[in-house]
Design an enzyme around this catalytic site. Structure first.
Site, short mmCIF file in Angstrom:
data_model
loop_
_atom_site.label_atom_id
_atom_site.label_comp_id
_atom_site.label_asym_id
_atom_site.label_seq_id
_atom_site.Cartn_x
_atom_site.Cartn_y
_atom_site.Cartn_z
N ALA A 73 0.82 -1.21 0.00
CA ALA A 73 0.00 0.00 0.00
C ALA A 73 0.85 1.26 0.00
O ALA A 73 0.44 2.29 -0.52
CB ALA A 73 -0.94 0.00 1.21
N THR A 74 2.06 1.20 0.56
CA THR A 74 2.95 2.36 0.53
C THR A 74 3.24 2.76 -0.91
O THR A 74 3.10 3.93 -1.30
CB THR A 74 4.28 2.06 1.25
OG1 THR A 74 3.99 1.75 2.62
CG2 THR A 74 5.24 3.24 1.19
N ASN A 153 -5.56 3.64 10.61
CA ASN A 153 -4.72 2.57 11.14
C ASN A 153 -4.42 2.71 12.62
O ASN A 153 -4.08 1.74 13.28
CB ASN A 153 -3.42 2.48 10.34
CG ASN A 153 -2.73 3.81 10.21
OD1 ASN A 153 -3.29 4.76 9.66
ND2 ASN A 153 -1.53 3.90 10.73
N SER A 201 -3.33 -3.64 0.66
CA SER A 201 -2.11 -4.34 1.07
C SER A 201 -2.42 -5.78 1.45
O SER A 201 -3.43 -6.04 2.11
CB SER A 201 -1.49 -3.60 2.26
OG SER A 201 -0.38 -4.31 2.74
N GLY A 202 -1.55 -6.70 1.07
CA GLY A 202 -1.77 -8.11 1.37
C GLY A 202 -1.63 -8.47 2.85
O GLY A 202 -2.41 -9.25 3.39
N HIS A 203 -0.64 -7.86 3.52
CA HIS A 203 -0.32 -8.35 4.87
C HIS A 203 -1.23 -7.83 5.97
O HIS A 203 -1.08 -8.22 7.12
CB HIS A 203 1.16 -8.10 5.19
CG HIS A 203 1.54 -6.68 5.48
ND1 HIS A 203 1.62 -6.20 6.77
CD2 HIS A 203 1.88 -5.65 4.68
CE1 HIS A 203 2.01 -4.93 6.73
NE2 HIS A 203 2.16 -4.58 5.47
N THR A 241 9.06 -7.45 -12.97
CA THR A 241 8.50 -8.80 -12.98
C THR A 241 7.63 -9.02 -11.76
O THR A 241 8.06 -8.76 -10.63
CB THR A 241 9.64 -9.84 -12.99
OG1 THR A 241 10.47 -9.58 -14.11
CG2 THR A 241 9.09 -11.26 -13.07
N CYS A 327 4.93 2.13 11.86
CA CYS A 327 5.90 2.86 11.04
C CYS A 327 6.34 4.15 11.73
O CYS A 327 7.43 4.64 11.49
CB CYS A 327 5.29 3.19 9.70
SG CYS A 327 3.56 3.59 9.83
C1 LIG Z 1 -0.14 -0.82 6.55
C2 LIG Z 1 -0.70 0.40 5.92
C3 LIG Z 1 -0.07 1.01 4.82
C4 LIG Z 1 1.24 0.48 4.27
O1 LIG Z 1 1.06 -0.73 3.64
P1 LIG Z 1 2.34 -1.62 3.21
O2 LIG Z 1 1.72 -2.67 2.35
O3 LIG Z 1 2.92 -2.14 4.46
O4 LIG Z 1 3.25 -0.74 2.46
C5 LIG Z 1 -0.65 2.12 4.28
N1 LIG Z 1 -1.79 2.62 4.78
C6 LIG Z 1 -2.43 2.07 5.81
C7 LIG Z 1 -3.70 2.66 6.30
C8 LIG Z 1 -1.90 0.95 6.42
O5 LIG Z 1 -2.53 0.41 7.47
#
Ligand SMILES: *Cc1c(COP(=O)(O)O)cnc(C)c1O
Length: 384
Positions: A73-74, A153, A201-203, A241, A327
């Site tokens: 997501a970053t 978040n 974001s996947g994680h 890739t 972060c």
């Molecule tokens: C975790 C998060 C991100 C960053 O996502 P990554 O996939 O770790 O780069 C961005 N925005 C929000 C709201 C998040 O919770």
């Protein structure tokens, strides 16, 4: 020594074993480059990637062709903010966002400011939600992009993104939402909510780290300039890739989250109510940050007035939680989100974010509330 109870599901989530199972063949057996078009190794890897694209698109009511894989997501937020301002900023040199956005969104906004564009940072109210009238006043005919996160978040509040997107649309601006904390947890639909760009974001949904997407509506007015040069993958918007195993994992995680959304929300709601009730019963002076209704049920952000924040965290080694965003905790100092909702600096430091998730158990909830109550009592109790 037992492992600390994991209560930091907003920082990241453990991977669902079903996701790992779907990913595994793509590391060894299906190792092909998904962009190789001349043999079956490439085709098999590509088929996995394309299935994932459809799985993710289905959850947000999008077309698979509107999904662009990124590293997370970053990267998607950087691409949305910088890419949109570069593509549309000559005619519309203004962007609107919230003061309480994720750090990477705010830093992307700072970067476009340094490039000469104007950015308005709209404040949030004491409950963490934006005032729609203030938002409306900030958006003008020169606004190219409005970016508002779906779920915060740190404090978990759910912003009225459909209403904001409608205002943006009426003014001819593109609407982007960072939905990393919302995807797979609350209903999202790019059409009914008028979303043009969205970062996921996947994680954060029990999938792998290092994978995310930018949803980009297939309309000419939604223009995004690529931020990297390369071999034209992802229609040139994000070359490089693709990592098929990561894509497959994210796709599987999205499908599971969507299928089990209602059931999981109910389970988390019951656990969260229990946690809140036991904390409030023994510590009535505890403060819950962010709106109590418009919030994701897996998040509880609480302040312990009168306590020393650093000492509090040091005394809570049995609980894996954070005092703010993961972060931002590398850089010390109180949370800018709590500051934005009017929490004073000392109280902001004595605040914790408890994030429960798919693998949190009732026993862990009880252990967490007992530990918190015991620790606060040992530290002399709350002084409101
Ligand atoms: C975790 C998060 C991100 C960053 O996502 P990554 O996939 O770790 O780069 C961005 N925005 C929000 C709201 C998040 O919770």
């Amino acid at each position: 020594m037992r492992k600390p109870v994991y209560l930091d599901n907003q920082a990241t989530t453990p991977m669902d074993p079903r996701v790992l199972e779907a990913m595994t063949p793509y590391f060894l057996e299906h190792f092909g480059n998904p962009h190789s078009t001349t043999h079956s190794y490439g085709w098999t890897a590509e088929a996995g990637v394309e299935k994932a694209r459809r799985q993710i698109a289905a959850v947000i009511g999008a077309d698979a062709a509107e999904i662009y894989f990124t590293s997370g997501a970053t990267e998607a937020n950087n691409l949305a903010v910088k890419g949109t301002m570069q593509a549309l900023g000559a005619k519309r040199p203004h962007m609107v966002t919230l003061v309480s956005e994720h750090k990477c969104l705010l830093e992307s906004a700072r970067s476009v400011e340094l490039s000469g564009y104007r950015v308005t940072y709209v404040p949030v109210q004491e409950n963490g939600l934006v005032d729609l009238a203030v938002m409306e006043a900030a958006i003008g005919d020169e606004t190219a992009l409005v970016s508002v996160m779906a779920v915060n978040n740190e404090i978990g509040v759910i912003q009225p993104i459909a209403e904001i997107a409608e205002i943006a649309k009426a003014r001819g601006a593109v609407f982007h939402s960072d939905a990393a904390q919302a995807f797979g947890k609350i209903n999202l639909n790019v059409d009914t909510q008028h979303i043009d760009l969205m970062s996921l974001s996947g994680h954060k949904i029990y999938g792998p780290k290092g994978i995310g997407i930018l949803y980009k509506r297939a309309e000419r007015r939604v223009a995004v300039t690529p931020q990297m040069s390369g071999g034209g993958q992802e229609k040139g918007l994000r070359p490089g890739t693709l990592a098929p195993a990561q894509c497959v994992g994210f796709g599987e995680a999205a499908e599971i989250a969507s299928r089990e959304m209602a059931q999981e929300e109910g389970r988390l709601r019951t656990m969260m109510e229990r946690l809140k009730a036991s904390l409030k019963a023994k510590m009535p002076a505890v403060i819950i940050n962010g709106d109590e209704d418009m919030r994701w049920v897996g998040n509880l952000n609480i302040s312990f007035p009168g306590l020393d924040g650093e000492l509090l965290l040091a005394n809570l080694r049995d609980l894996a939680l954070s005092s703010g965003a993961a972060c931002a905790s590398a850089v010390s100092g109180p949370s800018y989100v709590l500051k934005a909702i009017g929490v004073d600096e000392r109280t902001a430091k004595a605040s914790l974010r408890l994030g429960i998730g798919r693998f949190t158990t009732d026993e862990e909830i009880d252990f967490a509330s007992e530990t918190l109550i015991k620790t606060v009592t040992k530290m002399g109790g709350l002084k409101p």
